[in-house]
Design an enzyme around this catalytic site. Structure first.
Site, PDB file in Angstrom:
ATOM      1  N   ALA A 165      31.975  43.270  31.878  1.00 32.74           N
ATOM      2  CA  ALA A 165      32.473  42.598  33.218  1.00 32.74           C
ATOM      3  C   ALA A 165      33.476  42.225  33.718  1.00 32.74           C
ATOM      4  O   ALA A 165      33.714  41.322  33.874  1.00 32.74           O
ATOM      5  CB  ALA A 165      31.199  42.021  33.481  1.00 32.74           C
TER       6      ALA A 165
ATOM      7  N   HIS B  35      40.629  38.895  31.925  1.00 35.24           N
ATOM      8  CA  HIS B  35      40.754  39.145  30.795  1.00 35.24           C
ATOM      9  C   HIS B  35      41.758  40.391  30.304  1.00 35.24           C
ATOM     10  O   HIS B  35      42.297  40.296  29.092  1.00 35.24           O
ATOM     11  CB  HIS B  35      39.018  40.253  31.080  1.00 35.24           C
ATOM     12  CG  HIS B  35      37.741  39.279  31.441  1.00 35.24           C
ATOM     13  ND1 HIS B  35      37.403  39.713  32.320  1.00 35.24           N
ATOM     14  CD2 HIS B  35      37.114  38.096  30.642  1.00 35.24           C
ATOM     15  CE1 HIS B  35      36.126  38.843  32.153  1.00 35.24           C
ATOM     16  NE2 HIS B  35      35.963  37.797  31.021  1.00 35.24           N
TER      17      HIS B  35
ATOM     18  N   GLN C 112      35.950  24.489  27.949  1.00 34.44           N
ATOM     19  CA  GLN C 112      35.133  25.408  26.644  1.00 34.44           C
ATOM     20  C   GLN C 112      37.083  26.010  25.725  1.00 34.44           C
ATOM     21  O   GLN C 112      36.928  25.519  24.617  1.00 34.44           O
ATOM     22  CB  GLN C 112      35.198  27.079  27.410  1.00 34.44           C
ATOM     23  CG  GLN C 112      35.132  27.851  26.070  1.00 34.44           C
ATOM     24  CD  GLN C 112      34.892  29.132  26.797  1.00 34.44           C
ATOM     25  OE1 GLN C 112      33.370  29.355  26.626  1.00 34.44           O
ATOM     26  NE2 GLN C 112      35.291  30.438  27.649  1.00 34.44           N
TER      27      GLN C 112
ATOM     28  N   SER D   2      33.578  36.407  36.281  1.00 32.49           N
ATOM     29  CA  SER D   2      32.115  38.483  36.034  1.00 32.49           C
ATOM     30  C   SER D   2      31.280  38.038  37.188  1.00 32.49           C
ATOM     31  O   SER D   2      30.912  38.920  37.793  1.00 32.49           O
ATOM     32  CB  SER D   2      31.941  38.491  34.321  1.00 32.49           C
ATOM     33  OG  SER D   2      32.872  38.721  33.883  1.00 32.49           O
TER      34      SER D   2
HETATM   35  P1  AMP Z   1      34.042  35.453  29.982  1.00 27.71           P
HETATM   36  O1  AMP Z   1      34.181  37.047  29.778  1.00 27.71           O
HETATM   37  O2  AMP Z   1      33.804  34.237  31.288  1.00 27.71           O
HETATM   38  O3  AMP Z   1      33.320  34.779  28.828  1.00 27.71           O
HETATM   39  O4  AMP Z   1      35.414  35.042  29.645  1.00 27.71           O
HETATM   40  C1  AMP Z   1      36.139  35.449  28.246  1.00 27.71           C
HETATM   41  C2  AMP Z   1      37.389  35.077  28.450  1.00 27.71           C
HETATM   42  O5  AMP Z   1      38.176  35.028  29.871  1.00 27.71           O
HETATM   43  C3  AMP Z   1      37.099  33.035  28.463  1.00 27.71           C
HETATM   44  O6  AMP Z   1      38.476  32.809  28.042  1.00 27.71           O
HETATM   45  C4  AMP Z   1      37.328  32.748  29.943  1.00 27.71           C
HETATM   46  O7  AMP Z   1      38.538  31.381  30.562  1.00 27.71           O
HETATM   47  C5  AMP Z   1      38.626  33.879  30.078  1.00 27.71           C
HETATM   48  N1  AMP Z   1      38.387  34.321  31.689  1.00 27.71           N
HETATM   49  C6  AMP Z   1      37.904  34.533  32.315  1.00 27.71           C
HETATM   50  N2  AMP Z   1      38.615  34.664  33.836  1.00 27.71           N
HETATM   51  C7  AMP Z   1      39.369  33.898  33.521  1.00 27.71           C
HETATM   52  C8  AMP Z   1      40.425  33.933  34.815  1.00 27.71           C
HETATM   53  N3  AMP Z   1      39.995  33.964  35.893  1.00 27.71           N
HETATM   54  N4  AMP Z   1      42.050  33.602  34.644  1.00 27.71           N
HETATM   55  C9  AMP Z   1      42.028  33.287  33.291  1.00 27.71           C
HETATM   56  N5  AMP Z   1      41.061  33.525  32.151  1.00 27.71           N
HETATM   57  C10 AMP Z   1      40.224  34.178  32.550  1.00 27.71           C
END
Ligand code: AMP
Length: 278
Positions: free
Chosen positions: A30, A35, A151, A184
């Site tokens: 998503a 990302h 994380q 997402s």
């Molecule tokens: P997720 O799909 O939410 O597990 O996120 C995957 C990666 O994208 C993780 O390292 C998150 O910290 C990073 N991420 C998610 N949202 C953001 C954002 N708004 N800005 C920067 N990195 C993000």
């Protein structure tokens, strides 16, 4: 760009490329600009970029959250191709977990505080899936977002304690024009909720401003807790002022150290997190 579903085809494809360097961006799909920012950074810094898309069941401590997690693989692949990604590794759960893993990773204090306190078992799941991805992809660099500050600390601990031979790269949080951190989970908000959600970032900015003007940690938290009491749209889980390194709560600001304000709150039954580091 190729899309792989199995571990073996991913390993074999990567071997066949003899890459001089591999960048890994682990995601749950998503995808949004936050990302894509990580992916573009990896594309700039590595010979091959792998983006994994896997809604990891072992890191969800809430069955409804797992069920409602948005899944948009086709659209994700379009965005990744445009960003210059080389490999999308998108396994299904039985591929990653033929059996439920018996291993438990304990991150000590890190998993007892903040997200750890409110999401028991979450970081164990993160630790397992990230270790598996590191072993499968063998990246030289792995990219994570500052938005998930705890994380980042957990993965840093994993890399150090298990001697993963890679560089961890933490990228800034990407925000919507109204200040809301991209996530997402924002897709589950109504358009009204999306506007209201900007309040989260406003409380972080307000806290930072008050601290810089000399307010005590106690007074800042009191003021913010009151603002949540007066705002019935949100259910606050925590708003804490912490040391950036340890993520432990602090009572007094040390101007020689980095401070973070971290928040988690529910809006329209969607759990949102954010932070501000200064
Ligand atoms: P997720 O799909 O939410 O597990 O996120 C995957 C990666 O994208 C993780 O390292 C998150 O910290 C990073 N991420 C998610 N949202 C953001 C954002 N708004 N800005 C920067 N990195 C993000």
């Amino acid at each position: 760009m190729i899309v792989t579903k199995t571990i073996i085809e991913t390993i074999e494809f990567l071997k066949s490329q003899f890459p001089s360097s591999i960048g890994l961006v682990p995601t749950m799909g998503a995808l949004h600009t936050g990302h894509i920012n990580l992916v573009k950074r990896s594309v700039n810094e590595n010979n091959i970029t792998v983006c994994s898309i896997f809604v990891n069941p072992t890191q969800f401590n809430n069955a409804t959250d797992l069920l409602k997690y948005p899944r948009t693989l086709e659209q994700d692949c379009k965005m990744l191709e445009e960003a210059g990604c080389d490999v999308v590794f998108a396994p299904e759960a039985p591929e990653m977990y033929p059996q439920y893993p018996s291993l438990k990773i304990n991150f000590g204090r890190l998993e007892q505080i903040l997200e750890g306190e409110f999401r028991p078992g979450h970081f164990n799941g993160v630790g397992i899936v990230v270790s598996k991805l590191f072993n499968i992809i063998k990246p030289n660099r792995a990219y994570f977002g500052q938005k998930d500050i705890q994380q980042c600390a957990v993965v840093n601990c994993l890399v150090k304690d298990l001697s993963f031979d890679l560089e961890l790269i933490i990228c800034d949080t990407v925000r919507e024009p109204n200040g809301l951190a991209m996530s997402s989970r924002n897709r589950r908000l109504s358009s009204d909720g999306f506007e209201k959600a900007a309040f989260l970032f406003q409380t972080l900015q307000k806290g930072k401003e008050l601290i810089i003007r000399g307010s005590t940690v106690f007074d800042v938290k009191k003021e913010i807790y009151n603002s949540f009491k007066n705002n019935k749209d949100f259910r606050l889980e925590y708003y804490e002022i912490v040391d950036f390194e340890s993520l432990e709560k602090i009572d007094i600001i040390d101007p020689n150290k980095k401070t973070a304000i971290v928040i988690a709150a529910f809006l329209e039954e969607v759990r949102l997190i954010d932070n501000l580091v200064f």
